[in-house]
Write an enzyme that holds these catalytic residues in place. Structure first.
Site, short mmCIF file in Angstrom:
data_model
loop_
_atom_site.label_atom_id
_atom_site.label_comp_id
_atom_site.label_asym_id
_atom_site.label_seq_id
_atom_site.Cartn_x
_atom_site.Cartn_y
_atom_site.Cartn_z
N ARG A 101 0.87 -1.19 0.00
CA ARG A 101 0.00 0.00 0.00
C ARG A 101 0.90 1.22 0.00
O ARG A 101 1.68 1.43 0.92
CB ARG A 101 -0.92 0.00 1.23
CG ARG A 101 -1.60 1.34 1.44
CD ARG A 101 -2.72 1.30 2.44
NE ARG A 101 -3.88 0.63 1.90
CZ ARG A 101 -5.12 0.81 2.37
NH1 ARG A 101 -5.36 1.62 3.38
NH2 ARG A 101 -6.13 0.16 1.83
N HIS A 128 -7.34 0.70 -6.53
CA HIS A 128 -7.58 -0.09 -5.31
C HIS A 128 -8.26 -1.39 -5.75
O HIS A 128 -9.43 -1.63 -5.48
CB HIS A 128 -8.47 0.70 -4.35
CG HIS A 128 -8.46 0.20 -2.93
ND1 HIS A 128 -7.73 -0.90 -2.54
CD2 HIS A 128 -9.12 0.65 -1.83
CE1 HIS A 128 -7.93 -1.10 -1.23
NE2 HIS A 128 -8.76 -0.18 -0.79
N GLN A 131 -10.25 -3.77 -3.29
CA GLN A 131 -11.55 -3.24 -2.87
C GLN A 131 -12.62 -3.48 -3.93
O GLN A 131 -13.75 -3.87 -3.63
CB GLN A 131 -11.43 -1.74 -2.58
CG GLN A 131 -12.73 -1.11 -2.09
CD GLN A 131 -13.11 -1.58 -0.69
OE1 GLN A 131 -12.31 -1.46 0.22
NE2 GLN A 131 -14.31 -2.10 -0.52
N ASP A 218 -17.19 7.39 -1.62
CA ASP A 218 -15.88 7.26 -0.95
C ASP A 218 -15.52 8.64 -0.42
O ASP A 218 -16.15 9.65 -0.80
CB ASP A 218 -14.83 6.75 -1.97
CG ASP A 218 -13.43 6.58 -1.38
OD1 ASP A 218 -13.31 6.43 -0.15
OD2 ASP A 218 -12.45 6.62 -2.16
N CYS A 257 -16.48 1.98 0.62
CA CYS A 257 -15.31 1.15 0.91
C CYS A 257 -14.85 1.32 2.35
O CYS A 257 -14.14 0.45 2.87
CB CYS A 257 -14.19 1.45 -0.07
SG CYS A 257 -13.56 3.14 0.01
N ARG A 285 -13.71 -8.21 1.71
CA ARG A 285 -12.28 -8.00 1.46
C ARG A 285 -11.51 -9.28 1.78
O ARG A 285 -10.61 -9.68 1.05
CB ARG A 285 -11.75 -6.84 2.33
CG ARG A 285 -12.35 -5.47 2.05
CD ARG A 285 -11.97 -4.97 0.67
NE ARG A 285 -10.53 -4.95 0.50
CZ ARG A 285 -9.72 -3.96 0.92
NH1 ARG A 285 -10.22 -2.89 1.50
NH2 ARG A 285 -8.41 -4.03 0.73
N1 CP Z 1 -11.30 0.22 2.39
C1 CP Z 1 -10.02 0.13 2.83
O1 CP Z 1 -9.09 -0.11 2.05
O2 CP Z 1 -9.88 0.30 4.16
P1 CP Z 1 -8.51 0.48 4.96
O3 CP Z 1 -7.92 1.80 4.50
O4 CP Z 1 -8.92 0.49 6.40
O5 CP Z 1 -7.60 -0.66 4.62
N1 NVA Z 2 -9.86 6.78 -1.84
C1 NVA Z 2 -9.56 6.40 -0.49
C2 NVA Z 2 -9.81 4.96 -0.28
C3 NVA Z 2 -9.57 4.48 1.13
C4 NVA Z 2 -9.78 3.01 1.29
C5 NVA Z 2 -8.14 6.77 -0.15
O1 NVA Z 2 -7.25 6.55 -0.98
O2 NVA Z 2 -7.90 7.29 0.95
#
Ligand code: CP
Ligand code: NVA
Length: 298
Positions: A101, A128, A131, A218, A257, A285
């Site tokens: 990540r 992502h 997700q 989101d 999400c 997930r």
């Molecule tokens: N939706 C999602 O990716 O959540 P986190 O940021 O908590 O991993």
């Molecule tokens: N678009 C959001 C998704 C979080 C799971 C971000 O990148 O923060």
């Protein structure tokens, strides 16, 4: 499949196979003996915060017989500037797979290239994919599939989430209507590359939500954008609330999400009304990512 770097790189057949496998793993959870990651260590390299992604991967790896190793940026030399290609060549000789990540999509691609081990994008600024696989599984469970369904996305039209949704629509052919303030819409060159007549973009959330079977939203400010208060001001009128949903299709579902900011992108009332779906989406997930791990395990 050698890696999961994006939805863009998947075919419709890849997505369907992963969802079928996820559904089986979900049904069999706790009762299946297969341990495809037995004896393997998978590294989770995170330079952004996470609740769902970290926990679902750590649990999923253990359930498949492997050992997760969580490495936050601050714990490893990456945080002091060691290049990703060096980190990749070291870890590639020690662990069996990596889940990353971070900010730049190129870093995940470089890690995959230099490490030689299966690599999974656990969120970048561009995509992502994990997700979206969980979201598609939820749509399939709740509505039986996406054929003939209209999916709306209300919010940032060029975030990691919307980009992955646009590639999913391109690959699977469902109608995707994105409502986004003009300054946050996907740029013309991206839409030209996408070349998907089933994806539309509007500045009016009511147009996107009208007749929609799935309404997705989101955060307005993604991780790394928290100080962009000017961007947040663009979203006045974009809250997913009861008024906006009054023209959605009967039996519609709402996806988020998570994490959610109540009173911004979604009202407290709508989040709680659709909590069953939204937390099923979060649970999915785990199942979707186990399917990815099984597909990539060597
Ligand atoms: N939706 C999602 O990716 O959540 P986190 O940021 O908590 O991993
Ligand atoms: N678009 C959001 C998704 C979080 C799971 C971000 O990148 O923060």
């Amino acid at each position: 499949m050698q890696h999961l770097l994006s939805i863009e790189e998947l075919s419709a057949a890849d997505i369907t196979a992963l969802l079928d496998s996820a559904a089986l793993l979900k049904a069999e959870r706790g009762g299946h003996a297969a341990q495809p990651l037995a004896g393997q260590t998978w590294a989770l390299i995170f330079t952004k915060s996470s609740t769902r992604t970290r926990v679902s991967f750590e649990v999923g790896i253990r359930e498949l017989g492997g050992f997760p190793m969580f490495l936050s940026k601050n714990d490893i030399q990456l945080g002091r500037g060691e290049p990703i290609k060096d980190t990749a060549r070291v870890l590639g000789r020690m662990v069996h797979g990596a889940i990353i990540r971070t900010f730049a999509q190129q870093d995940v691609a470089d890690f995959a290239g230099y490490s030689g081990i299966p690599t999974i994008n656990a969120l970048t600024d561009d995509e992502h994919p994990c997700q979206i696989l969980a979201d598609l599984l939820t749509v399939r469970e709740k509505l039986g599939g996406w054929e003939g369904k209209k999916i709306a996305f209300v919010g940032d039209g060029f975030s990691n989430m919307t980009r992955s949704w646009m590639w999913a629509a391109k690959r699977l052919g469902f109608e995707l209507a994105i409502a986004s303030p003009p300054a946050c819409q996907p740029p013309a060159d991206f839409l030209t590359t996408l070349d998907a007549p089933n994806v539309s973009v509007t500045a009016d959330p009511r147009v996107a939500v009208d007749g929609a079977h799935v309404i997705n939203t989101d955060v307005w400010l993604s991780m790394g954008q928290e100080d962009q208060k000017d961007k947040e001001l663009e979203f006045a009128g974009f809250e997913v609330n009861a008024g906006l949903l009054s023209s959605a299709a009967p039996g519609h579902i709402v996806l988020h999400c998570l994490p959610a900011y109540r009173g911004k992108e979604i009202s407290e009332e709508i989040l709680e009304l659709h909590a069953d779906t939204i937390f099923q989406e979060a649970e999915n997930r785990l199942h979707a990512q186990k399917a990815v791990l099984v597909a990539l395990a060597r």
